[in-house]
Design a protein around this motif. Structure first.
Motif, PDB file in Angstrom:
ATOM      1  N   ALA A  35       0.831  -1.209   0.000  1.00  0.00           N
ATOM      2  CA  ALA A  35       0.000   0.000   0.000  1.00  0.00           C
ATOM      3  C   ALA A  35       0.865   1.258   0.000  1.00  0.00           C
ATOM      4  O   ALA A  35       0.565   2.227  -0.713  1.00  0.00           O
ATOM      5  CB  ALA A  35      -0.938  -0.005   1.200  1.00  0.00           C
ATOM      6  N   ILE A  38       2.323   1.654  -3.505  1.00  0.00           N
ATOM      7  CA  ILE A  38       1.296   2.169  -4.418  1.00  0.00           C
ATOM      8  C   ILE A  38       1.086   3.654  -4.171  1.00  0.00           C
ATOM      9  O   ILE A  38       0.965   4.450  -5.108  1.00  0.00           O
ATOM     10  CB  ILE A  38      -0.029   1.392  -4.245  1.00  0.00           C
ATOM     11  CG1 ILE A  38       0.125  -0.041  -4.717  1.00  0.00           C
ATOM     12  CG2 ILE A  38      -1.186   2.076  -4.950  1.00  0.00           C
ATOM     13  CD1 ILE A  38       0.207  -0.224  -6.209  1.00  0.00           C
ATOM     14  N   TRP A  39       1.031   4.059  -2.909  1.00  0.00           N
ATOM     15  CA  TRP A  39       0.816   5.465  -2.577  1.00  0.00           C
ATOM     16  C   TRP A  39       1.983   6.335  -3.062  1.00  0.00           C
ATOM     17  O   TRP A  39       1.784   7.416  -3.608  1.00  0.00           O
ATOM     18  CB  TRP A  39       0.622   5.636  -1.083  1.00  0.00           C
ATOM     19  CG  TRP A  39       0.425   7.054  -0.685  1.00  0.00           C
ATOM     20  CD1 TRP A  39       1.333   7.879  -0.096  1.00  0.00           C
ATOM     21  CD2 TRP A  39      -0.759   7.835  -0.876  1.00  0.00           C
ATOM     22  NE1 TRP A  39       0.782   9.110   0.110  1.00  0.00           N
ATOM     23  CE2 TRP A  39      -0.493   9.116  -0.371  1.00  0.00           C
ATOM     24  CE3 TRP A  39      -2.005   7.572  -1.423  1.00  0.00           C
ATOM     25  CZ2 TRP A  39      -1.442  10.130  -0.391  1.00  0.00           C
ATOM     26  CZ3 TRP A  39      -2.944   8.586  -1.439  1.00  0.00           C
ATOM     27  CH2 TRP A  39      -2.658   9.848  -0.935  1.00  0.00           C
ATOM     28  N   ARG A  42       1.854   6.732  -7.068  1.00  0.00           N
ATOM     29  CA  ARG A  42       0.536   6.966  -7.660  1.00  0.00           C
ATOM     30  C   ARG A  42       0.657   7.873  -8.882  1.00  0.00           C
ATOM     31  O   ARG A  42       1.583   8.684  -8.984  1.00  0.00           O
ATOM     32  CB  ARG A  42      -0.417   7.556  -6.630  1.00  0.00           C
ATOM     33  CG  ARG A  42      -0.005   8.903  -6.084  1.00  0.00           C
ATOM     34  CD  ARG A  42      -0.881   9.282  -4.901  1.00  0.00           C
ATOM     35  NE  ARG A  42      -0.533  10.584  -4.370  1.00  0.00           N
ATOM     36  CZ  ARG A  42       0.420  10.808  -3.492  1.00  0.00           C
ATOM     37  NH1 ARG A  42       1.126   9.800  -3.036  1.00  0.00           N
ATOM     38  NH2 ARG A  42       0.675  12.022  -3.070  1.00  0.00           N
ATOM     39  N   SER A  56      -6.951   0.342 -10.811  1.00  0.00           N
ATOM     40  CA  SER A  56      -6.139   0.614  -9.630  1.00  0.00           C
ATOM     41  C   SER A  56      -6.218  -0.531  -8.624  1.00  0.00           C
ATOM     42  O   SER A  56      -5.210  -0.922  -8.038  1.00  0.00           O
ATOM     43  CB  SER A  56      -6.601   1.904  -8.959  1.00  0.00           C
ATOM     44  OG  SER A  56      -6.372   3.003  -9.789  1.00  0.00           O
ATOM     45  N   PHE A  60      -3.183  -2.946  -7.450  1.00  0.00           N
ATOM     46  CA  PHE A  60      -2.836  -3.117  -6.045  1.00  0.00           C
ATOM     47  C   PHE A  60      -2.793  -4.596  -5.676  1.00  0.00           C
ATOM     48  O   PHE A  60      -1.886  -5.032  -4.957  1.00  0.00           O
ATOM     49  CB  PHE A  60      -3.812  -2.385  -5.132  1.00  0.00           C
ATOM     50  CG  PHE A  60      -3.575  -2.669  -3.682  1.00  0.00           C
ATOM     51  CD1 PHE A  60      -2.483  -2.132  -3.038  1.00  0.00           C
ATOM     52  CD2 PHE A  60      -4.419  -3.501  -2.972  1.00  0.00           C
ATOM     53  CE1 PHE A  60      -2.236  -2.413  -1.700  1.00  0.00           C
ATOM     54  CE2 PHE A  60      -4.193  -3.779  -1.648  1.00  0.00           C
ATOM     55  CZ  PHE A  60      -3.094  -3.236  -1.011  1.00  0.00           C
ATOM     56  N   ALA A  64       0.468  -6.333  -4.288  1.00  0.00           N
ATOM     57  CA  ALA A  64       0.397  -6.940  -2.954  1.00  0.00           C
ATOM     58  C   ALA A  64       0.751  -8.426  -3.010  1.00  0.00           C
ATOM     59  O   ALA A  64       1.442  -8.933  -2.118  1.00  0.00           O
ATOM     60  CB  ALA A  64      -0.985  -6.741  -2.356  1.00  0.00           C
TER      61      ALA A  64
END
Length: 86
Positions: A35, A38-39, A42, A56, A60, A64
């Motif tokens: 996470a 991904i953040w 972005r 999206s 993810f 993950a």
């Protein structure tokens, strides 16, 4: 090529295996690291079209899953090698 945060995230499962924490903690750690990756990567931080919500979410899940696989491999490797070090 993986970024620095991806390589540093592998320290967590190695530490968890060395001190004997169970594998569910490694899975949670991997999902949190995915996470964060991904953040930090972005599309709004870069110049490019934004992804749709389903794309999206799919991206993810794939990231993950890769993190969980890599973290589990490191965990199992260190768990195997830990008795040899002591």
């Amino acid at each position: 090529m993986l970024g620095l945060e991806a390589w540093l995230s592998l320290i967590g499962p190695a530490y968890f295996a060395y001190i004997g924490i169970a594998i569910p903690f490694v899975v949670v750690w991997a999902i949190i690291c995915a996470a964060l990756w991904i953040w930090n990567n972005r599309p709004s931080k870069r110049q490019g079209p934004p992804r749709s919500w389903p794309a999206s979410l799919t991206f993810f899940v794939v990231v993950a899953a890769c993190y969980v696989a890599a973290h589990t491999a490191v965990y199992l490797l260190v768990r195997y090698l830990a008795p040899l070090w002591a």
